[in-house]
Design an enzyme around this catalytic site. Structure first.
Site, short mmCIF file in Angstrom:
data_model
loop_
_atom_site.label_atom_id
_atom_site.label_comp_id
_atom_site.label_asym_id
_atom_site.label_seq_id
_atom_site.Cartn_x
_atom_site.Cartn_y
_atom_site.Cartn_z
N ALA B 13 2.86 -1.73 11.97
CA ALA B 13 2.64 -0.28 12.01
C ALA B 13 3.62 0.39 12.96
O ALA B 13 4.28 1.38 12.61
CB ALA B 13 1.20 0.02 12.44
N GLU B 34 6.37 -3.59 23.43
CA GLU B 34 5.67 -4.73 22.81
C GLU B 34 5.42 -5.77 23.89
O GLU B 34 6.36 -6.23 24.55
CB GLU B 34 6.52 -5.31 21.67
CG GLU B 34 6.07 -6.67 21.15
CD GLU B 34 4.61 -6.70 20.69
OE1 GLU B 34 4.19 -5.78 19.97
OE2 GLU B 34 3.88 -7.66 21.08
N SER B 40 7.58 -6.98 14.32
CA SER B 40 7.57 -6.95 12.85
C SER B 40 7.31 -8.32 12.24
O SER B 40 8.06 -8.76 11.37
CB SER B 40 8.92 -6.43 12.32
OG SER B 40 9.21 -5.18 12.86
N CYS B 44 -0.33 -12.37 8.64
CA CYS B 44 -0.97 -12.87 7.41
C CYS B 44 -0.30 -14.15 6.94
O CYS B 44 -0.85 -14.89 6.12
CB CYS B 44 -0.90 -11.87 6.28
SG CYS B 44 -0.62 -10.17 6.77
N ARG B 71 19.60 -0.81 15.11
CA ARG B 71 19.33 0.43 14.37
C ARG B 71 18.99 1.58 15.31
O ARG B 71 18.50 2.61 14.90
CB ARG B 71 18.19 0.20 13.38
CG ARG B 71 18.63 -0.65 12.19
CD ARG B 71 17.46 -0.96 11.27
NE ARG B 71 17.91 -1.49 10.00
CZ ARG B 71 18.24 -2.77 9.79
NH1 ARG B 71 18.17 -3.63 10.79
NH2 ARG B 71 18.64 -3.18 8.61
N TRP B 437 -8.86 -9.35 -25.49
CA TRP B 437 -9.58 -8.49 -24.56
C TRP B 437 -9.36 -9.04 -23.16
O TRP B 437 -9.87 -10.11 -22.83
CB TRP B 437 -11.09 -8.49 -24.85
CG TRP B 437 -11.51 -7.81 -26.11
CD1 TRP B 437 -11.65 -8.39 -27.33
CD2 TRP B 437 -11.88 -6.43 -26.28
NE1 TRP B 437 -12.09 -7.47 -28.24
CE2 TRP B 437 -12.24 -6.25 -27.63
CE3 TRP B 437 -11.94 -5.32 -25.42
CZ2 TRP B 437 -12.65 -5.02 -28.15
CZ3 TRP B 437 -12.36 -4.11 -25.94
CH2 TRP B 437 -12.70 -3.96 -27.29
#
Lengths: 457, 457
Positions: B13, B34, B40, B44, B71, B437
């Site tokens: 985030a 941090e 980053s 998971c 960056r 289906w």
């Protein structure tokens, strides 16, 4: 006995209508005429049967005539309806074996006459050794040819769904395979830029793909069997020729009876699958046109899943209920070996036809988190309307885990979502199933940004 | 230099917010604090790293601090923000190594403090040999333990996503695995009837599943290491203990600064991810609550995909654009070995909480045409509101090809579709990908019929 329902055609659409009507209203007298030897079979399964995935033809038959009869349906096999007489409320049925004809009265008529293959109108196309892929008998004939003649070289005419699926089947049977297509790229149900990915992947599988190539003739040997496909770019030797050249609605009966047909030759029906302007005639499956929900125009989509749904809608309505088939967004999935192909909505040229002004994005990503061993390449293309950002179409080419991602786009199209709205979709994420940004979401994000930039320009 | 943006937390985030803001408005002075050693990264992915699917921890890091710095982001690692001072527009940052503190002013503040693991408050839970699965350091510790101690028996406390994924990892590492869960069935993010299917499948994988079982204590050996998990139903010997007991929003800073928190302890934010009532404080990721689009209530969902999206929304807003995160429908997918698990929307008890009166259907089908060799079992459960037939939730348990089918349901939920409308969805059909289906359509059809019957009763 209640009213008599006569159903013409005993495959997916016809039998779904018959079975559902009888289930809801057991006193209906439901008569089904089928000219062939099978009911309720999966023509879409033929390539997998030929490839060897399916052992026995009976596996492709969801329900036999006898099983339908046990449910109270009067199924008359080997009997072709050769004429409709709506004024008298009768059909003319002919016994395929004896040729004897009889008139059968109906209160309600269901047309489920399916589609017929489009054969290029060239010399030799009907010769032995040239095979369609429409019926189980076609599949049996191909398997017989593979067994008895041990062909080495196959030429598949047409690079659409059936064409690529049959190309896979032939590759897996060990044949050298050439696919010939008139279009600039195979899979012309995709835009050419996405079709080019399929083209390249097919070549990687060892398939010789000849695009922008027209078939002029099927050359025959001394015995009159196909020996080569002659194109405008030379002759392609062929021990077996397979036609994957698409289908047209089979609506001769409907046309002769003056029923309304659309621009693709399919019967025109209303929301409940009733033939437009007719009180007691219904139609479903490959013989009808459906409303394209994105374009607003009627289109012809021959797919077993629509046939099943449409037939069931008719059966519900005949059984005293209310059901509709609102239309299709144009979803289709396919594969050739390990390459998965999917599309929904409109292609670029279809957007132009409707009058949409549109933008596209193409995104390369992976089907799982990049670090997960099951991650496979996937390319997603989205087409969005300028200004509104409404999703107009989506196309996917990739490997394991790629194709069914089209469903999220199909549901988005159904709901007229914009690509901006799609960026917020809550799609399933876990490393074995998706990157943190699902490829569809990445594409939506890029498309939304592009629409915004374009609007500000 | 433009305004200063201070970001607290350098994972999904926080870094998404920082990177997007800087990209859109390069003159922003973006400072990220941090406390750990990585930015980053994919928490998971830890179970797959432990399982051996991922070779190297660097693969789980999407972008290193150095890459972010290139960056133009001012990333300060090993630096923990220990207090917020919204009145003065400052944060207090502490160097984790030296302990020295400094105050840093901000024009805009982004909280991305993540979540903290819920540890059962029992004796021994913090002992060596008991492992959380939150950070890359946790993953490294587990791998170290596997290598250096060669444990034979693992006990996983908690049978949710992390629990089942870690159970898989331990099984694949060759350990004997026991999963202990307080709930009646594992995967309590599903209803118990669907959880029972997971229970059975896990047992089939050789996992010992102890449900309705509370952990009383972690028993220690002479050296103070975990040697067994003591439950109300006896003692489970354990060479290694893994905690999959869920998380809570990490919002101590926010709470101490008087920011609004919701009932799950997460920060309350508006559509643009701005903290409610605060002009220049934003929050995203595992530390916030999100609007549940089905229930209308705020819920806490800790998922990397939401963290990424929410962070990007903040970055866009800080960068002078307009973006929103409208909420979630509650989609999640997971797997334990070859068993795939998916859910979206509300469970039965959540429907009750909201006040919905509801009906359910459960359908067993296959992921491909029944005759296709890739057909795998799939069970789909749908929950629909009575009378309106509005879809309220969907749950899927099955094998290859099952889980991502939840996406079609998630998009349907997003659009407030009814199960009746869903019956007409144009989902992709071809024999290798679906029966004629699709299982989701079968379930929708049954649910629609059930709603109709219930209404007429």
């Amino acid at each position: 006995m209640g009213k008599r329902v006569v159903v013409v055609g005993g495959d997916a659409a016809g039998m779904s209508a018959a079975a559902q009507a009888k289930r809801l209203k057991p006193d209906l007298d439901v008569v089904v005429f089928e000219r062939g030897r099978h009911t309720s079979y999966s023509a879409c399964g033929i390539p997998y049967w030929v490839a060897g995935d399916v052992d026995d033809v009976t596996q492709l038959v969801a329900r036999t005539p006898e099983e339908h009869r046990r449910r109270g349906l009067d199924v008359r096999m080997g009997t072709e309806v050769v004429a409709l007489d709506p004024e008298r409320g009768e059909v003319v049925a002919r016994d395929v074996g004896t040729g004897s004809e009889s008139r059968v009265a109906y209160d309600e008529l269901v047309l489920a006459t399916g589609a017929r293959p489009l054969r290029p109108p060239v010399p030799g196309i009907d010769a032995p050794g040239v095979h369609g892929v429409q019926t189980l008998d076609d599949g049996e004939a191909i398997l017989d040819a593979l067994r008895s003649r041990e062909p080495r070289r196959a030429v598949v005419v047409g690079g659409g769904y059936i064409g690529v699926e049959m190309a896979e089947a032939m590759v897996r049977r060990g044949l050298e395979v050439t696919v010939v297509d008139m279009a600039a790229e195979p899979m012309s149900t995709l835009d050419p830029d996405m079709g080019a990915l399929v083209h390249k992947a097919m070549e990687g599988l060892g398939i010789d793909v000849r695009t922008s190539t027209a078939v002029r003739e099927v050359a025959l040997d001394a015995e009159g069997r196909a020996r080569a496909v002659v194109t405008d770019a030379g002759e392609l030797p062929a021990d077996i020729v397979v036609l994957g050249t698409g289908v047209r609605p089979e609506t001769r009966l409907a046309q002769e009876a003056g029923l309304p047909l659309g621009r693709f030759g399919g019967v025109t029906v209303d929301l409940r699958m009733r033939v437009c302007g007719r009180e007691n005639i219904w139609a479903a499956g490959d013989c009808v046109e459906s409303l394209g929900l994105v374009s607003g125009a009627r289109i012809h989509v021959a797919l077993g899943t629509h046939a099943n749904k449409q037939g069931r809608v008719i059966g519900t309505n005949l059984g005293g209920g209310y059901a509709t088939f609102p239309g299709v967004v144009g979803t289709a999935v396919s594969k050739v070996c390990d390459l998965q192909i999917a599309r929904t909505g409109l292609r670029e040229f279809e957007c132009d036809e409707v009058g949409f002004s549109w933008l596209t994005v193409v995104v390369d990503s992976t089907t799982a988190a990049g670090y997960h061993p099951e991650a496979q390449p996937i390319t997603v293309k989205l087409i969005a309307e300028r200004r509104t950002g409404r999703l107009l179409g989506a196309q996917i080419v990739g490997k394991e885990g790629a194709a069914k991602r089209i469903d999220a786009c199909a549901v988005a199209l159904w709901n007229r979502m914009t690509v901006e709205e799609m960026t917020a979709l809550d799609l399933g994420y876990a490393p074995p199933f998706s990157p943190a940004w699902d490829p569809v979401l990445i594409a939506a994000r890029k498309a939304a940004d592009l629409v915004a930039e374009d609007t500000c320009r």
